[in-house]
Scaffold this motif. Structure first.
Motif, PDB file in Angstrom:
ATOM      1  N   GLU A  31      35.050  19.911  16.248  1.00 45.14           N
ATOM      2  CA  GLU A  31      33.773  19.237  16.481  1.00 45.14           C
ATOM      3  C   GLU A  31      33.232  19.642  17.852  1.00 45.14           C
ATOM      4  N   PRO A  32      31.953  19.799  18.008  1.00 47.97           N
ATOM      5  CA  PRO A  32      30.883  19.477  17.063  1.00 47.97           C
ATOM      6  C   PRO A  32      30.496  20.656  16.169  1.00 47.97           C
ATOM      7  N   GLN A  54      24.202  15.602   8.531  1.00 43.15           N
ATOM      8  CA  GLN A  54      24.189  14.517   9.515  1.00 43.15           C
ATOM      9  C   GLN A  54      23.102  14.744  10.565  1.00 43.15           C
ATOM     10  N   LYS A  55      22.477  13.669  10.993  1.00 43.86           N
ATOM     11  CA  LYS A  55      21.412  13.743  12.007  1.00 43.86           C
ATOM     12  C   LYS A  55      21.897  14.342  13.319  1.00 43.86           C
ATOM     13  N   ASN A  56      23.175  14.086  13.678  1.00 40.83           N
ATOM     14  CA  ASN A  56      23.699  14.566  14.959  1.00 40.83           C
ATOM     15  C   ASN A  56      24.262  15.986  14.899  1.00 40.83           C
ATOM     16  N   ASN A  57      24.115  16.659  13.763  1.00 44.10           N
ATOM     17  CA  ASN A  57      24.596  18.032  13.639  1.00 44.10           C
ATOM     18  C   ASN A  57      23.799  18.939  14.584  1.00 44.10           C
ATOM     19  N   ILE A  58      24.511  19.825  15.285  1.00 41.78           N
ATOM     20  CA  ILE A  58      23.845  20.688  16.270  1.00 41.78           C
ATOM     21  C   ILE A  58      22.854  21.669  15.637  1.00 41.78           C
ATOM     22  N   ASP A  61      17.328  20.363  13.025  1.00 38.48           N
ATOM     23  CA  ASP A  61      16.105  20.393  13.817  1.00 38.48           C
ATOM     24  C   ASP A  61      15.000  19.758  12.977  1.00 38.48           C
ATOM     25  N   ASN A  63      14.915  16.934  11.514  1.00 39.49           N
ATOM     26  CA  ASN A  63      15.540  16.309  10.334  1.00 39.49           C
ATOM     27  C   ASN A  63      15.866  17.271   9.195  1.00 39.49           C
ATOM     28  N   VAL A 113      18.256  15.673   6.512  1.00 41.97           N
ATOM     29  CA  VAL A 113      19.310  14.755   6.935  1.00 41.97           C
ATOM     30  C   VAL A 113      19.545  13.760   5.799  1.00 41.97           C
TER      31      VAL A 113
END
Length: 159
Positions: A31-32, A54-58, A61, A63, A113
């Motif tokens: 991770e990440p 997931q919204k927090n995925n690097i 962009d 959504n 997302v």
């Protein structure tokens, strides 16, 4: 440290058995930078993973999961296959894999997302540590990505 006993047919595991495997145990990535969720199918030629965007995925962009993230998702599905073979069949450690070539990478649409994407990697040929595969990513019945990928595996160094 207590080791878990493998109590499923490693050569042709059920989806339920595969869903119990933590993909982090199969991948060199941490991770990440883990881009797959769950291994849901494995046989000699076909590997399938399922991932909720997931919204927090690097690689998210605005959504949407980017083309770069989708390519990495395909590569990590290949890595999960190699990791599964090494851990459960050959009983050895994780090997590093490298993308040798990508051909015909076509992005038809980007997932949002919350979407659950399914990635299929179908091995066409394996020779001299190189794997040639066809890959696709779908969301429901909709094809999002098609591609061909060549993966090279680095042999482990003997201690």
């Amino acid at each position: 440290m207590i080791k878990k006993m493998v109590n499923f047919d490693v050569e042709s595991p059920s989806e339920a058995a595969l869903r119990t495997i933590n993909v982090h145990e199969l991948l060199p990535q941490q991770e990440p930078f883990v881009m797959i969720g769950t291994l849901i199918h494995f046989d000699k030629t076909l590997t399938v993973t399922e991932t909720e965007v997931q919204k927090n995925n690097i690689f998210v962009d605005d959504n949407r999961f980017s083309a770069s993230g989708l390519m990495e998702n395909i590569a990590q599905t290949c890595a999960a296959r190699i990791g599964y073979v090494n851990k459960y069949i050959l009983k050895k450690g994780i090997q590093l894999g490298f993308i040798g070539a990508v051909r015909n990478f076509e992005v038809i649409d980007l997932p949002h997302v919350g979407d659950v994407i399914t990635t299929r990697v179908d091995v066409k040929e394996e020779v001299f540590g190189m794997t040639l595969a066809e890959a696709s990513i779908t969301c429901g019945d909709k094809v999002l990505v098609t591609s061909e990928i060549k993966i090279a595996v680095k042999e482990q160094e003997e201690a």
